[in-house]
Design a protein around this motif. Structure first.
Motif, short mmCIF file in Angstrom:
data_model
loop_
_atom_site.label_atom_id
_atom_site.label_comp_id
_atom_site.label_asym_id
_atom_site.label_seq_id
_atom_site.Cartn_x
_atom_site.Cartn_y
_atom_site.Cartn_z
N CYS A 154 0.94 -1.36 -0.07
CA CYS A 154 -0.07 0.12 0.17
C CYS A 154 0.80 1.08 -0.07
O CYS A 154 1.86 1.30 0.96
CB CYS A 154 -1.00 0.01 1.17
N GLU A 156 0.29 4.26 0.82
CA GLU A 156 -0.03 4.98 2.23
C GLU A 156 0.39 4.50 3.32
O GLU A 156 1.15 5.27 3.99
CB GLU A 156 -1.64 5.31 2.04
N CYS A 157 0.18 3.15 3.42
CA CYS A 157 0.57 2.77 4.91
C CYS A 157 1.59 1.56 4.94
O CYS A 157 2.20 1.27 5.60
CB CYS A 157 -0.55 2.28 5.79
N ARG A 159 1.39 -1.61 4.07
CA ARG A 159 1.02 -2.79 4.39
C ARG A 159 1.04 -3.70 3.10
O ARG A 159 0.63 -3.13 1.95
CB ARG A 159 -0.13 -3.09 5.10
N CYS A 175 -4.55 -0.01 0.25
CA CYS A 175 -5.08 -1.38 0.92
C CYS A 175 -6.69 -0.81 1.32
O CYS A 175 -7.00 0.39 0.97
CB CYS A 175 -4.41 -1.58 2.21
N CYS A 178 -6.86 2.32 3.50
CA CYS A 178 -6.41 3.49 3.02
C CYS A 178 -7.39 3.85 1.91
O CYS A 178 -7.43 4.83 1.51
CB CYS A 178 -5.12 3.45 2.61
ZN LIG Z 1 -2.71 1.03 3.50
#
Ligand SMILES: [Zn+2]
Length: 244
Positions: A154, A156-157, A159, A175, A178
């Motif tokens: 992902c 953004e984060c 994962r 994900c 997100c």
């Molecule tokens: Zn994410």
């Protein structure tokens, strides 16, 4: 003064009634070199065959008698892809590579140009999945424009599971969290092939084949992304869009 060079013809620009300016990608250095080819649009020209687009040829140039410009004396064909005049797809693929490397220009060093053009040229002799090739070429353009999309997790984060969508604005996978728990717009097949293409190298291009429906979507999105994020507008997009 004469010099002998070998290279791929990557651009042919008519400039007077029967003359053209030919641009070569030099086979030994990956640099560009242009020369005048006089009279090659005449049907009787002996040099016309070696000056056809996408030909690999050897050219004897004179570069003193025309204000230092390179002028073609004689050219011979060293290699040409067999089906090049029968298969429009081959022309589209090579046209795309040529347009990209000419426009990206200094964004690629000479070795990168040679690897990409030479690699695609060689693959076209054995590979027939043109949609996949176009996608991998566009991925390389992203790389050399400094806007390569992420495909590790992902964006953004970070994962690596529950990846449900791709956001071109964010630059890669999103994900479930997100993506704000929205219904995903992409299916499994899309998400998997997106990763294949972004991770692909020229030497593993034969290990996978992007299904036609996904390829059509990705090709359109990649062109759009290159325009929006890198300002790379490619004329090839229009004609490729009609076929794929
Ligand atoms: Zn994410």
């Amino acid at each position: 003064m004469e010099k002998l060079v070998q290279g791929y013809v990557i651009r042919v620009s008519p400039y007077q009634e029967n003359d053209c300016i030919i641009t070569l990608l030099l086979k030994d250095s990956g640099d560009f070199l242009s020369f005048k080819a006089r009279g090659i649009l005449k049907s009787t020209s002996k040099n016309a065959p070696s000056c056809q687009l996408y030909t690999l040829g050897e050219y004897l140039l004179d570069y003193k008698n025309d204000n230092g410009n390179n002028v073609l004396k004689t050219g011979v064909i060293l290699d040409r892809i067999t089906d090049i005049y029968e298969k429009m797809e081959i022309n589209l693929v090579l046209g795309l590579v040529c347009e990209g490397i000419l426009k990206i220009d200094d964004g690629m060093d000479s070795q990168e140009r040679l690897d990409l053009y030479g690699g695609i040229y060689d693959l076209l002799k054995i590979k027939t999945n043109y949609g996949t090739m176009i996608l991998v070429i566009l991925k390389y353009f992203m790389l050399y424009c400094g806007v390569l999309l992420e495909a590790d997790g992902c964006v953004e984060c970070g994962r690596k599971n529950h990846l449900v969508d791709v956001s071109y604005q964010a630059g890669g996978y999103l994900c479930y969290d997100c993506n704000h728990h929205l219904d995903p717009k992409r299916n499994e097949l899309y998400l998997k092939n997106y990763r294949y293409v972004i991770k692909a190298e020229l030497n593993n291009i034969n290990d996978f084949e992007v299904p036609a429906t996904v390829a059509t979507t990705l090709i359109n999105e990649f062109f759009e992304y290159l325009e929006n994020s890198a300002g790379l507008r490619l004329k090839s997009r229009a004609v490729i869009g009609k076929i794929f």
